[in-house]
Design an enzyme around this catalytic site. Structure first.
Site, PDB file in Angstrom:
ATOM      1  N   LYS A 188      33.613  48.342  81.814  1.00 16.21           N
ATOM      2  CA  LYS A 188      34.163  48.898  80.568  1.00 16.21           C
ATOM      3  C   LYS A 188      34.022  50.416  80.675  1.00 16.21           C
ATOM      4  O   LYS A 188      33.385  51.079  79.841  1.00 16.21           O
ATOM      5  CB  LYS A 188      33.400  48.311  79.362  1.00 16.21           C
ATOM      6  N   ASP A 220      37.848  43.566  78.931  1.00 10.36           N
ATOM      7  CA  ASP A 220      38.703  42.909  77.934  1.00 10.36           C
ATOM      8  C   ASP A 220      40.014  42.455  78.565  1.00 10.36           C
ATOM      9  O   ASP A 220      40.480  41.339  78.367  1.00 10.36           O
ATOM     10  CB  ASP A 220      38.939  43.816  76.708  1.00 10.36           C
ATOM     11  N   ASP A 244      28.403  36.716  82.734  1.00  8.68           N
ATOM     12  CA  ASP A 244      28.019  35.537  81.959  1.00  8.68           C
ATOM     13  C   ASP A 244      29.232  35.022  81.182  1.00  8.68           C
ATOM     14  O   ASP A 244      29.565  33.836  81.215  1.00  8.68           O
ATOM     15  CB  ASP A 244      26.884  35.910  80.996  1.00  8.68           C
ATOM     16  N   ASP A 248      31.905  31.599  82.143  1.00  7.42           N
ATOM     17  CA  ASP A 248      32.185  30.487  81.225  1.00  7.42           C
ATOM     18  C   ASP A 248      33.690  30.350  81.015  1.00  7.42           C
ATOM     19  O   ASP A 248      34.241  29.250  80.991  1.00  7.42           O
ATOM     20  CB  ASP A 248      31.523  30.716  79.857  1.00  7.42           C
TER      21      ASP A 248
HETATM   22  C1  IPM Z   1      23.776  31.303  82.338  1.00  5.93           C
HETATM   23  C2  IPM Z   1      23.148  31.084  80.980  1.00  5.93           C
HETATM   24  C3  IPM Z   1      21.918  31.978  80.866  1.00  5.93           C
HETATM   25  C4  IPM Z   1      22.386  33.413  80.992  1.00  5.93           C
HETATM   26  C5  IPM Z   1      21.098  31.779  79.593  1.00  5.93           C
HETATM   27  C6  IPM Z   1      20.661  30.347  79.410  1.00  5.93           C
HETATM   28  C7  IPM Z   1      19.907  32.687  79.554  1.00  5.93           C
HETATM   29  O1  IPM Z   1      24.071  31.310  79.978  1.00  5.93           O
HETATM   30  O2  IPM Z   1      23.102  31.054  83.353  1.00  5.93           O
HETATM   31  O3  IPM Z   1      24.936  31.699  82.381  1.00  5.93           O
HETATM   32  O4  IPM Z   1      22.834  34.013  80.005  1.00  5.93           O
HETATM   33  O5  IPM Z   1      22.319  33.949  82.096  1.00  5.93           O
HETATM   34 MG    MG Z   2      26.072  31.637  80.678  1.00  5.47          MG
END
Ligand code: IPM
Ligand code: MG
Length: 358
Positions: A188, A220, A244, A248
């Protein structure tokens, strides 16, 4: 016969169920090779807090450091949400990563052909996706000082040093050299000073890898591009919190977060774990998808133990189970021929992995 010492950290929620399946598959595949495993269980997370009062008992670090690799399930759950920060399961995990020094978190997102319909995106957008998020894991806003809170204010600091950026950038470029030789660094830099430094240092490191094409993207925009056209990415290099979030997001390309493995490396001992959490809402029901953990065990064979052929066998076994239509509940609507439980899925993959022709 070689015996690998694996520290097993099952953790909370679905952690124990999915680790048991990964162990089943590891034992099955080892029957075809000249090695086996000895396992040493260690506590971390809420279960560790309940027993010892500490989410990361010192013994767990000792066991991890005495192993060849760590296979980890997941931690956390509502039950421990109100504890003071340092007692929470997540703090145990963060300290664990830090103590081991695993600064590079590799999160591959691959879309299995068999599951192109499982993604919430159109099949033509996701078919063939094969990217790797390289996430810095022991720095950034997760660890920066000062941090704290009082009644009316809470604060954290995003900080990266040149040295921290250099070392993770080297990982990303080295991985890209083994892949399609493209790195997209995500930051960013239009807003954050820390990101400006990030960008400069990544540019410098890139000079050592003239074959690799480097691009930069604001986070973003990257979040948007990842669902607009994910195939544009090969290696996505990024800091802790952006990684992180983006990993996801990337998991949804594949249809279920229950499919994505990860490897945390950069130190003597690596940690191999699914990217998903402990899913307390479905724990104990036998419906969790064990594939992310089984694929993490495969990454462990590949990266920590150098047992490439065995890792390939596990990866093939996963693909075969999916192509034959076996699905856990999370993927039940997608071309399923048979819905199976966590342990049935583990057994099916273990069976395929134990076929010794290779
Ligand atoms: C991940 C999880 C962890 C993180 C949490 C559980 C602390 O979300 O491994 O991605 O944020 O790193
Ligand atoms: Mg995570």
């Amino acid at each position: 016969m070689k015996t690998y010492k694996i520290a097993l950290i099952k953790g909370d929620g679905i952690g124990p169920e999915i680790i048991d399946e990964a162990v089943k598959v590891l034992d099955a595949v080892s029957s075809c090779f000249e090695f086996d495993f000895s396992y040493d269980e260690a506590l971390m997370g809420g279960c560790a807090y309940d027993i010892t009062g500490d989410p990361l008992p010192a013994e767990t670090i000792k066991k991890a450091l005495a192993s060849d690799a760590v296979l980890f399930g997941a931690i956390g759950g509502e039950k421990w949400d109100d504890l003071p920060r340092e007692k929470r399961p997540e703090s145990g995990l963060l300290r664990f990563r830090k103590e081991l020094g695993v600064y590079a978190n590799l999160r591959p997102a691959v879309v299995y052909d068999e599951l192109v319909n499982a993604s919430s995106l159109k099949p033509e957008v996701v078919r063939g996706v094969d990217l790797m998020v390289v996430r810095e894991l022991i720095g950034g806003i997760y660890f920066g000082e000062p941090k704290g809170r009082d009644e009316n204010k809470g604060w954290n600091t995003m900080v990266y040093t040149r040295q921290e950026i250099e070392r993770i950038a080297h990982n990303a470029f080295q991985i890209a050299m083994e892949r399609s030789k493209r790195v997209c660094s995500i930051d960013k830099a239009n807003v954050l000073d820390v990101s400006q430094l990030w960008r400069e240092v990544v540019e410098e490191v890139a000079k050592e890898y003239p074959e690799v094409e480097l691009s930069h993207m604001y986070v973003d925009n990257a979040a948007m591009q990842l669902i607009r056209d994910p195939k544009q990415f090969d290696v996505m290099l990024t800091g802790n919190i952006f990684g992180d979030i983006l990993s996801d997001e990337a998991s949804m390309l594949s249809g279920s977060i229950g499919l994505l493995p990860s490897a945390s490396v950069g130190a003597k001992i690596g940690v191999y774990e699914p990217i998903h959490g402990s899913a307390p809402d479905i724990a104990g029901q036998g419906i969790a998808n064990p594939i992310a953990t089984i694929a993490s065990a495969s990454m462990m064979l590949r990266y920590a133990l150098g047992e490439i052929a065995a890792a390939d066998k596990i990866d093939d076994a996963i693909k075969r189970a999916l192509s034959e239509g076996y699905r856990t509940k999370d993927l039940a609507q997608y071309d399923a021929k048979e819905i199976c439980s966590t342990s049935e899925m583990g057994s099916i993959i273990a069976n395929y992995a134990a076929k010794c022709k290779h």
